[in-house]
Motif scaffolding. Structure first.
Motif, PDB file in Angstrom:
ATOM      1  N   ALA A  17       0.840  -1.199   0.000  1.00 28.69           N
ATOM      2  CA  ALA A  17       0.000   0.000   0.000  1.00 28.69           C
ATOM      3  C   ALA A  17       0.870   1.242   0.000  1.00 28.69           C
ATOM      4  O   ALA A  17       1.933   1.275   0.594  1.00 28.69           O
ATOM      5  CB  ALA A  17      -0.902   0.004   1.223  1.00 28.69           C
ATOM      6  N   SER A  18       0.391   2.235  -0.672  1.00 28.92           N
ATOM      7  CA  SER A  18       1.042   3.533  -0.691  1.00 28.92           C
ATOM      8  C   SER A  18       0.018   4.537  -0.221  1.00 28.92           C
ATOM      9  O   SER A  18      -1.157   4.415  -0.515  1.00 28.92           O
ATOM     10  CB  SER A  18       1.508   3.875  -2.103  1.00 28.92           C
ATOM     11  OG  SER A  18       2.071   5.150  -2.141  1.00 28.92           O
ATOM     12  N   CYS A  19       0.467   5.518   0.511  1.00 30.62           N
ATOM     13  CA  CYS A  19      -0.441   6.548   0.995  1.00 30.62           C
ATOM     14  C   CYS A  19       0.091   7.899   0.568  1.00 30.62           C
ATOM     15  O   CYS A  19       1.049   8.394   1.145  1.00 30.62           O
ATOM     16  CB  CYS A  19      -0.577   6.469   2.512  1.00 30.62           C
ATOM     17  SG  CYS A  19      -1.261   4.896   3.074  1.00 30.62           S
ATOM     18  N   GLY A  20      -0.511   8.438  -0.476  1.00 31.11           N
ATOM     19  CA  GLY A  20      -0.098   9.728  -0.971  1.00 31.11           C
ATOM     20  C   GLY A  20       0.965   9.647  -2.036  1.00 31.11           C
ATOM     21  O   GLY A  20       1.542  10.649  -2.413  1.00 31.11           O
ATOM     22  N   GLY A  21       1.226   8.467  -2.565  1.00 28.28           N
ATOM     23  CA  GLY A  21       2.228   8.321  -3.607  1.00 28.28           C
ATOM     24  C   GLY A  21       1.772   7.306  -4.638  1.00 28.28           C
ATOM     25  O   GLY A  21       0.708   6.722  -4.524  1.00 28.28           O
ATOM     26  N   THR A  32     -10.054  -5.889  -3.781  1.00 29.92           N
ATOM     27  CA  THR A  32     -10.689  -4.574  -3.892  1.00 29.92           C
ATOM     28  C   THR A  32      -9.937  -3.545  -3.045  1.00 29.92           C
ATOM     29  O   THR A  32      -9.902  -2.375  -3.405  1.00 29.92           O
ATOM     30  CB  THR A  32     -12.170  -4.627  -3.485  1.00 29.92           C
ATOM     31  OG1 THR A  32     -12.287  -5.199  -2.193  1.00 29.92           O
ATOM     32  CG2 THR A  32     -12.991  -5.425  -4.480  1.00 29.92           C
ATOM     33  N   VAL A  33      -9.342  -3.966  -1.958  1.00 29.25           N
ATOM     34  CA  VAL A  33      -8.561  -3.041  -1.116  1.00 29.25           C
ATOM     35  C   VAL A  33      -7.354  -2.528  -1.890  1.00 29.25           C
ATOM     36  O   VAL A  33      -7.061  -1.324  -1.878  1.00 29.25           O
ATOM     37  CB  VAL A  33      -8.131  -3.724   0.210  1.00 29.25           C
ATOM     38  CG1 VAL A  33      -7.134  -2.865   0.968  1.00 29.25           C
ATOM     39  CG2 VAL A  33      -9.346  -4.026   1.068  1.00 29.25           C
ATOM     40  N   GLU A  34      -6.655  -3.415  -2.602  1.00 36.64           N
ATOM     41  CA  GLU A  34      -5.490  -2.996  -3.392  1.00 36.64           C
ATOM     42  C   GLU A  34      -5.892  -2.046  -4.520  1.00 36.64           C
ATOM     43  O   GLU A  34      -5.231  -1.032  -4.767  1.00 36.64           O
ATOM     44  CB  GLU A  34      -4.771  -4.212  -3.965  1.00 36.64           C
ATOM     45  CG  GLU A  34      -4.105  -5.078  -2.920  1.00 36.64           C
ATOM     46  CD  GLU A  34      -3.635  -6.411  -3.468  1.00 36.64           C
ATOM     47  OE1 GLU A  34      -2.510  -6.812  -3.104  1.00 36.64           O
ATOM     48  OE2 GLU A  34      -4.376  -7.055  -4.240  1.00 36.64           O
ATOM     49  N   VAL A  35      -6.977  -2.362  -5.198  1.00 34.25           N
ATOM     50  CA  VAL A  35      -7.440  -1.508  -6.284  1.00 34.25           C
ATOM     51  C   VAL A  35      -7.893  -0.152  -5.736  1.00 34.25           C
ATOM     52  O   VAL A  35      -7.560   0.895  -6.294  1.00 34.25           O
ATOM     53  CB  VAL A  35      -8.566  -2.195  -7.088  1.00 34.25           C
ATOM     54  CG1 VAL A  35      -9.182  -1.237  -8.092  1.00 34.25           C
ATOM     55  CG2 VAL A  35      -8.032  -3.440  -7.792  1.00 34.25           C
ATOM     56  N   ALA A  36      -8.632  -0.161  -4.644  1.00 35.25           N
ATOM     57  CA  ALA A  36      -9.101   1.083  -4.031  1.00 35.25           C
ATOM     58  C   ALA A  36      -7.925   1.960  -3.626  1.00 35.25           C
ATOM     59  O   ALA A  36      -7.956   3.181  -3.811  1.00 35.25           O
ATOM     60  CB  ALA A  36      -9.989   0.790  -2.823  1.00 35.25           C
ATOM     61  N   ASN A  37      -6.872   1.349  -3.101  1.00 33.32           N
ATOM     62  CA  ASN A  37      -5.683   2.105  -2.707  1.00 33.32           C
ATOM     63  C   ASN A  37      -5.087   2.825  -3.910  1.00 33.32           C
ATOM     64  O   ASN A  37      -4.799   4.026  -3.851  1.00 33.32           O
ATOM     65  CB  ASN A  37      -4.658   1.164  -2.073  1.00 33.32           C
ATOM     66  CG  ASN A  37      -3.362   1.854  -1.735  1.00 33.32           C
ATOM     67  OD1 ASN A  37      -2.431   1.858  -2.543  1.00 33.32           O
ATOM     68  ND2 ASN A  37      -3.292   2.436  -0.563  1.00 33.32           N
ATOM     69  N   ILE A 158     -10.627   2.187   1.364  1.00 35.22           N
ATOM     70  CA  ILE A 158      -9.445   3.054   1.356  1.00 35.22           C
ATOM     71  C   ILE A 158      -8.780   3.072   2.731  1.00 35.22           C
ATOM     72  O   ILE A 158      -7.558   2.986   2.847  1.00 35.22           O
ATOM     73  CB  ILE A 158      -9.825   4.487   0.915  1.00 35.22           C
ATOM     74  CG1 ILE A 158     -10.322   4.486  -0.528  1.00 35.22           C
ATOM     75  CG2 ILE A 158      -8.640   5.441   1.083  1.00 35.22           C
ATOM     76  CD1 ILE A 158     -11.032   5.765  -0.937  1.00 35.22           C
ATOM     77  N   SER A 159      -9.584   3.147   3.766  1.00 32.50           N
ATOM     78  CA  SER A 159      -9.019   3.267   5.118  1.00 32.50           C
ATOM     79  C   SER A 159      -8.339   1.995   5.599  1.00 32.50           C
ATOM     80  O   SER A 159      -7.560   2.042   6.546  1.00 32.50           O
ATOM     81  CB  SER A 159     -10.091   3.706   6.111  1.00 32.50           C
ATOM     82  OG  SER A 159     -11.035   2.685   6.299  1.00 32.50           O
ATOM     83  N   GLN A 160      -8.577   0.870   4.951  1.00 34.94           N
ATOM     84  CA  GLN A 160      -7.886  -0.364   5.352  1.00 34.94           C
ATOM     85  C   GLN A 160      -6.388  -0.277   5.122  1.00 34.94           C
ATOM     86  O   GLN A 160      -5.616  -0.940   5.807  1.00 34.94           O
ATOM     87  CB  GLN A 160      -8.463  -1.571   4.607  1.00 34.94           C
ATOM     88  CG  GLN A 160      -9.827  -1.960   5.115  1.00 34.94           C
ATOM     89  CD  GLN A 160     -10.362  -3.192   4.444  1.00 34.94           C
ATOM     90  OE1 GLN A 160      -9.644  -4.183   4.297  1.00 34.94           O
ATOM     91  NE2 GLN A 160     -11.615  -3.145   4.032  1.00 34.94           N
ATOM     92  N   THR A 161      -5.975   0.531   4.167  1.00 42.27           N
ATOM     93  CA  THR A 161      -4.543   0.701   3.926  1.00 42.27           C
ATOM     94  C   THR A 161      -4.070   2.121   4.200  1.00 42.27           C
ATOM     95  O   THR A 161      -2.929   2.322   4.586  1.00 42.27           O
ATOM     96  CB  THR A 161      -4.176   0.335   2.465  1.00 42.27           C
ATOM     97  OG1 THR A 161      -4.993   1.090   1.580  1.00 42.27           O
ATOM     98  CG2 THR A 161      -4.340  -1.145   2.218  1.00 42.27           C
TER      99      THR A 161
END
Length: 176
Positions: A17-21, A32-37, A158-161
């Motif tokens: 997961a990346s957050c902001g990048g 779906t978590v990976e795609v949503a991220n 989205i919040s899962q990662t």
């Protein structure tokens, strides 16, 4: 007009997961978590709410890169091949980066149109995200309300990662 590339699903090796990048596209078998991220990061990189493409993708494809749909609609956002499978989106079914670029390009255009017509910025309230998406996707009138119903699910994914990506303020400072 030159289109800016969205660096989101561009590195097939990256699964974390990346957050902001930028985030690498984890493949069509991704969760779906990976795609949503990836979608949330891509939208935020374009100064759009991260929830937008996730909400749209949940409704249109269940966040899957479908090679089928109604008429000739395919992909995460059920883009019509007869209309969209040409430059600059040629080959989008096999290139999720182009699908996300299509969505963010359309979202930015709809946003600009709202502002130009004096309707205000749709990013100011998450209560208008569903209408904004409906104006991008252009479903039949009876289906326009289904996007807003997915905001909680989009935020949960989205919040899962990346909990910090939920509700990000994407409003550019305005000059007076």
């Amino acid at each position: 007009m030159a289109l800016a590339s969205v660096a989101v699903f561009n590195s097939p090796a990256a699964h974390a997961a990346s957050c902001g990048g930028a985030v690498g596209y984890p493949g069509d078998a991704a969760t779906t978590v990976e795609v949503a991220n990836g979608m949330a990061n891509g939208a935020i990189a374009k100064k759009l709410p991260g929830e937008l493409p996730v909400m749209a993708g949940l409704v249109e494809s269940g966040l899957r890169n479908l090679n089928y749909g109604d008429a000739d609609s395919v992909g995460f956002f059920q883009m019509r091949t007869s209309f969209w499978d040409k430059a600059p989106y040629k080959g989008y079914l096999k290139n999720p980066d182009l699908q996300l670029q299509w969505f963010t390009d359309q979202a930015a255009a709809v946003r600009s149109n709202y502002i130009a017509k004096g309707k205000g910025d749709p990013a100011t309230s998450d209560a208008t995200y569903g209408v904004w998406i409906a104006d991008i996707e252009r479903p039949a009138a009876q289906y326009r309300g289904r996007y807003q119903l997915r905001i909680k699910e989009a935020r949960d994914l989205i919040s899962q990662t990346c909990p910090d990506l939920v509700g990000v303020n994407v409003l550019a400072p305005t000059s007076s």
